[in-house]
Motif scaffolding. Structure first.
Motif, short mmCIF file in Angstrom:
data_model
loop_
_atom_site.label_atom_id
_atom_site.label_comp_id
_atom_site.label_asym_id
_atom_site.label_seq_id
_atom_site.Cartn_x
_atom_site.Cartn_y
_atom_site.Cartn_z
N UNK A 123 0.81 -1.23 0.00
CA UNK A 123 0.00 0.00 0.00
C UNK A 123 0.84 1.28 0.00
N UNK A 124 2.14 1.16 0.23
CA UNK A 124 3.03 2.32 0.09
C UNK A 124 4.41 1.78 -0.28
N UNK A 125 5.28 2.66 -0.74
CA UNK A 125 6.59 2.18 -1.19
C UNK A 125 7.52 1.97 -0.01
N UNK A 126 8.35 0.93 -0.16
CA UNK A 126 9.30 0.62 0.91
C UNK A 126 10.59 1.38 0.61
N UNK A 127 10.57 2.66 0.86
CA UNK A 127 11.72 3.53 0.57
C UNK A 127 12.01 4.34 1.83
N UNK A 128 13.17 5.03 1.83
CA UNK A 128 13.51 5.86 3.00
C UNK A 128 12.42 6.89 3.26
N UNK A 129 12.00 7.57 2.19
CA UNK A 129 10.88 8.50 2.32
C UNK A 129 9.66 7.80 1.74
N UNK A 130 8.82 7.28 2.61
CA UNK A 130 7.67 6.53 2.12
C UNK A 130 6.56 7.47 1.69
N UNK A 131 5.74 6.97 0.76
CA UNK A 131 4.57 7.75 0.35
C UNK A 131 3.34 7.36 1.16
N UNK A 132 3.54 6.55 2.18
CA UNK A 132 2.41 6.12 3.00
C UNK A 132 2.07 7.16 4.05
N UNK A 133 0.80 7.45 4.23
CA UNK A 133 0.38 8.33 5.31
C UNK A 133 0.54 7.62 6.64
N UNK A 134 0.36 8.37 7.72
CA UNK A 134 0.62 7.84 9.04
C UNK A 134 -0.26 6.63 9.35
N UNK A 135 -1.56 6.75 9.05
CA UNK A 135 -2.49 5.67 9.38
C UNK A 135 -2.13 4.38 8.66
N UNK A 136 -1.84 4.54 7.39
CA UNK A 136 -1.51 3.37 6.57
C UNK A 136 -0.21 2.73 7.05
#
Lengths: 585, 585
Positions: free
Chosen positions: B109-122
């Motif tokens: 549901x979000x990218x596994x990168x240093x700066x993720x694009x996932x919001x806090x809840x996700x």
């Protein structure tokens, strides 16, 4: 400053130095114009001497000190005329020039000695005094040192210690959960973890590769001797490993600990399949420090008209070496012992292999000397040996005989002291059929994988097939104590669902209780496996002790109360009301 | 065997070797007939290349891999033509000859990168995916390493780690207890410890001399940002020590940790009395990374007819260097900020020290240029500086100004990065008068001793005397964060009784709740003192981060739920009934 040195470190080459020590008055005695005081702390005992020729008033004060008073003494280190070779500080004493009482003590309810005169209740009630005794201080120091060695070793092997939460969701595992009402979530409850099992699996999914934690776990079980509601595990999990990797890693850890902390070289650990352990020792945690293996006697014992044996599924014996001389009374005691409900045998048959080559047995009526000679031969018994024989339903009888084997060895001092016999028990069954509840239980836990070559049989087999499935599950046993256990885990959602189904979960129940884990399996879960060691037990076994209680600073007593802290307590109604307990009882 | 190497260890001198790696697919790309796959695990990333000229079918399978799939690759290490200097493994790649998919993954549901694009809840919901990200892995590795360094250091200083119980008697400390119904003791409850305070004091009575424990503690408080209901302490206690010994020991520990784990030399820690900290910084945990000390302006600001100042107990300012150029809007924002109920000021006065030597202030009506020049001089302000001034009741106003000081420094980037400014705050008051409840609270906790020279005043003094008593209580502050706190303890029954009396306990209440500890004081309790560090906070501060949450593997969210585990849960009524809850609500 309360001290320049502790009570265990002064030596002859400190003579002439002025020092200050603080500690507890272990003992005092007067001799001529001198008063001797043994001053004790965690590090040792140092003799202090007060000389009334030097300072009569000071010596008078020293004379009035009581046991366990806390004092501070300043004086000069000098060589003793009367050395005590049993004490590291025994070459010196302090000639006191100042004495301060830091705190008095009532007369303790028991003596603070290696062998205390305090009964169990008193020792538990005044645990802080019991904990002053050397054997307990040694135990707790050992425990601290062992934990440090575990951490250093595993960290050196790329394990990372991760703290998992203590307030978690209740999941049905082996035992009953302790529950914690949540004030913020009305009518809901946390559970205290029985183990961090699901969390460590999530850490594997999260790529932590090698996890460990020395961690408190909780089981709301009825208290039995030597079972505590809170206990400590060395908990571990590894990714991208097979059973072989786990066994090698934790055999390495165990060997390291014995070497590092006990200076004992254990060598390679033997391995034994579960079925073999049960067959040969009547137990899945055999004590290998002594022989007396179980011998199958059906061939020689059945068909001779002895109804009890003929009707039995199994006739099984052990050879007790050199014990043909047990008295009638001793044999009766063994018979009574096996008939106790905890063992549950109907009776015990014995055969004495007398020194003159004759046999004496409790079933002479049915078996003549030739028949008994046959038994003896089957059992490898020689003159002077004793055979003990049980019969009945196979599984139960093996277990009874396994228990009797341990009892006889302990009762007749047949266990060599100071020996350590580790053993890996492997190839545990995956499932255990429970007649009573008419369902399967997980032999290890519901996350355990069947062996890779068994997966197909598990997915497609019938009921009987399920009973025969083997798992990559393993226990580490030392001297008959289960030190640890673990397994290769399921990491596939479908297989995990199948396992829950076999264990009687509806798909909805499985999803509700373990959906978070099965969901994680869908996002790249690596193959993984793990193990957990009972840390309290490991401490006790490494010190040749059977009870874990003296390796725990503040154990619970049999009423589940903390010694002298006397927990739990009644909390007040206001506090409960605030918890918004919607109990609906 | 799943791998011969991990994904972080292959180097140029491994070229030519056949290896097997396992890991997660971080990324893939096709280039001509080649398919490149970045394979990731905890240890690093290694490039794998599939060549369709070599093996078209294999390369086709590689092309179909998805992000976060778990795969096993076997191939030969070779030098890369196109080296990646940003990766330790960047000189090599694996030319694959075999590929096995160990597990697939849904699209995360979000990218596994240093700066993720996932919001806090996700990110919290899929914590196992969030935990795969490098910054979190680094944090948890740091935490593990730090804990190891703490244990090694303290053990080397004769501290012994002792585990204290988690199911204890409820005792009224600062916060609300979590309670655990006891099945074995009908109608009674355990509490989870808010700290092992009384147990570590008992260990001192028991002669353990130097105790520590890295231990979970529990407080059923309302969840605020960055406050967790379970948190971890480095908990310590020492016997036969003064405050000086404790401060030196734990300054030593802290310096060691920064040196060992961060390679930073901290130097000697300054010390500041509590009163001075509050006076100079409006806080008992001043951040010393920047100046802006509080300046008392009563002398220059009062008596000029400005009613607000004249009626105030205190007029206090800070000099904000070089910020005379703040806009009207920025100043209004600061005014709004101090008027928020969390701060509670009525308004904010500013004085701009203009570059041309003139002054511009929000109270020009009452203060002419000469008067403002006077202010500037008092505050040591120069051209270009800004003065911010608050007024009101002294204690409150100082606190408000301390808060504003931190806000301004953060808002205008005045805190130098990468600096660490430790500070011991000492000489805390023993008691705190609470107007609302009309009683004393213990400033540290009820076991804290007044300073030795204050004991007489405490035993005989009047109400006002009690307010002025100082304790040997101390806090370690780093960069404005309270890292730890502790005190010299009472070890005398009489003094402890007096303290409970001052805190509003009847003798019966004191005896019922703390009789076990006061009883222990009668059996030779040594002088002792201790400290506890907040381990979560220490981890964050050492990494220059303000939030502790990313140093905890499975934190609770703001509803007190475990991320994705979604605890707590409703337990079933049978289970509750079995607990014999006699609630009497």
């Amino acid at each position: 400053m309360f001290r320049t040195h502790n009570c265990g470190e002064l030596r002859l080459n400190d003579a002439g130095q002025e020092v200050t020590l603080s500690g507890w008055v272990q003992a005092g005695r007067d001799f001529g114009g001198l008063t001797f005081v043994d001053l004790r702390d965690r590090y040792g005992i140092t003799q202090v001497v007060f000389d009334s020729d030097d300072d009569a008033a000071l010596t008078e004060r020293a004379r009035k000190l009581g046991r366990e008073w806390v004092v501070q003494v300043t004086g000069t280190v000098r060589e003793r005329t009367n050395k005590n070779p049993n004490r590291p500080t025994g070459d010196v004493e302090i000639l006191a020039r100042d004495l301060q009482v830091l705190n008095k003590s009532k007369v303790p309810p028991f003596t603070i000695e290696d062998e205390s005169d305090g009964g169990d209740d008193l020792r538990m009630r005044y645990r802080y005094l019991d904990l002053r005794r050397s054997p307990l201080q040694r135990n707790l120091l050992f425990r601290s040192k062992l934990a440090l060695a575990v951490r250093a070793y595993l960290s050196g092997q790329d394990f990372i210690e991760v703290e998992t939460p203590n307030l978690i969701k209740s999941t049905p595992e082996g035992a009953r959960d302790f529950v914690v009402p949540s004030r913020l979530n009305e009518g809901q409850f946390y559970a205290l973890p029985q183990s961090p099992q699901t969390f460590k699996q999530l850490l594997m999914v999260a790529g932590y590769d090698r996890y460990f934690q020395i961690v408190k776990c909780f089981r709301d079980e009825d208290l039995r001797a030597d079972r505590q509601p809170e206990f400590t595990q060395i908990d571990c999990e590894m990714a991208f490993v097979t059973q072989e990797d786990v066994l090698n890693t934790f055999e390495g850890l165990t060997r390291h600990l014995f070497r590092e902390v006990k200076n004992i070289e254990l060598g390679e650990f033997p391995r034994m399949p579960y079925d073999e352990a049960v067959r040969r020792y009547g137990s899945d945690k055999p004590d290998l420090r002594f022989g007396m293996e179980l011998i199958d006697l059906n061939a020689v014992a059945q068909g001779r008209g002895f109804q009890v044996f003929d009707a039995a599924e199994l006739v099984v014996g052990i050879r007790v070496p050199g014990k043909a001389d047990l008295s009638r009374k001793q044999l009766d005691a063994l018979t009574d012992w096996v008939k106790r409900p905890q063992v549950g045998a109907k009776g015990l048959v014995y055969v004495k292999c007398n020194d003159d080559g004759s046999f004496k047995s409790s079933v002479d009526k049915f078996f003549d000397q030739d028949a008994l000679a046959n038994w003896a031969q089957s059992a490898g018994a020689e003159k002077g040996d004793l055979l003990l024989v049980l019969s009945g339903e196979a599984e139960k009888t093996r277990t009874q005989m396994g228990t009797l084997r341990l009892h006889v060895a302990a009762e007749y001092d047949m266990i060599p002291a100071g020996e350590f016999k580790p053993l890996w028990v492997v190839d545990f069954p995956l499932l255990e059929w429970d007649e009573e509840s008419n369902r399967f239980h997980a032999m290890h836990h519901p996350f355990t994988s069947p062996k890779r070559e068994e997966v197909e049989r598990m997915l497609t087999g019938d009921h009987e097939t399920m009973k025969s499935l083997k798992a990559d599950a393993y226990d580490l046993v030392i001297n008959g104590a289960e030190i640890g256990g673990g397994s290769v885990r399921i990491y596939d959602r479908g297989l995990q669902e199948k396992n829950f189904q076999l264990l009687g979960f509806t798909p909805e129940e499985a999803e509700e209780q373990f959906g978070f884990l099965m969901g994680a399996f869908e996002y790249g879960a690596p193959p993984h496996a793990g193990i957990a060691f009972g840390f309290d037990r490991l401490c006790a076994v490494m010190n040749g002790q059977s009870s874990i209680r003296d390796f725990i600073a503040f154990p619970k007593n049999n009423q589940g109360r903390d010694v002298m802290i006397d927990a739990p307590s009644r909390i007040d109604t206001d506090q409960l009301r605030e918890l918004n307990l919607k109990l609906d009882l």
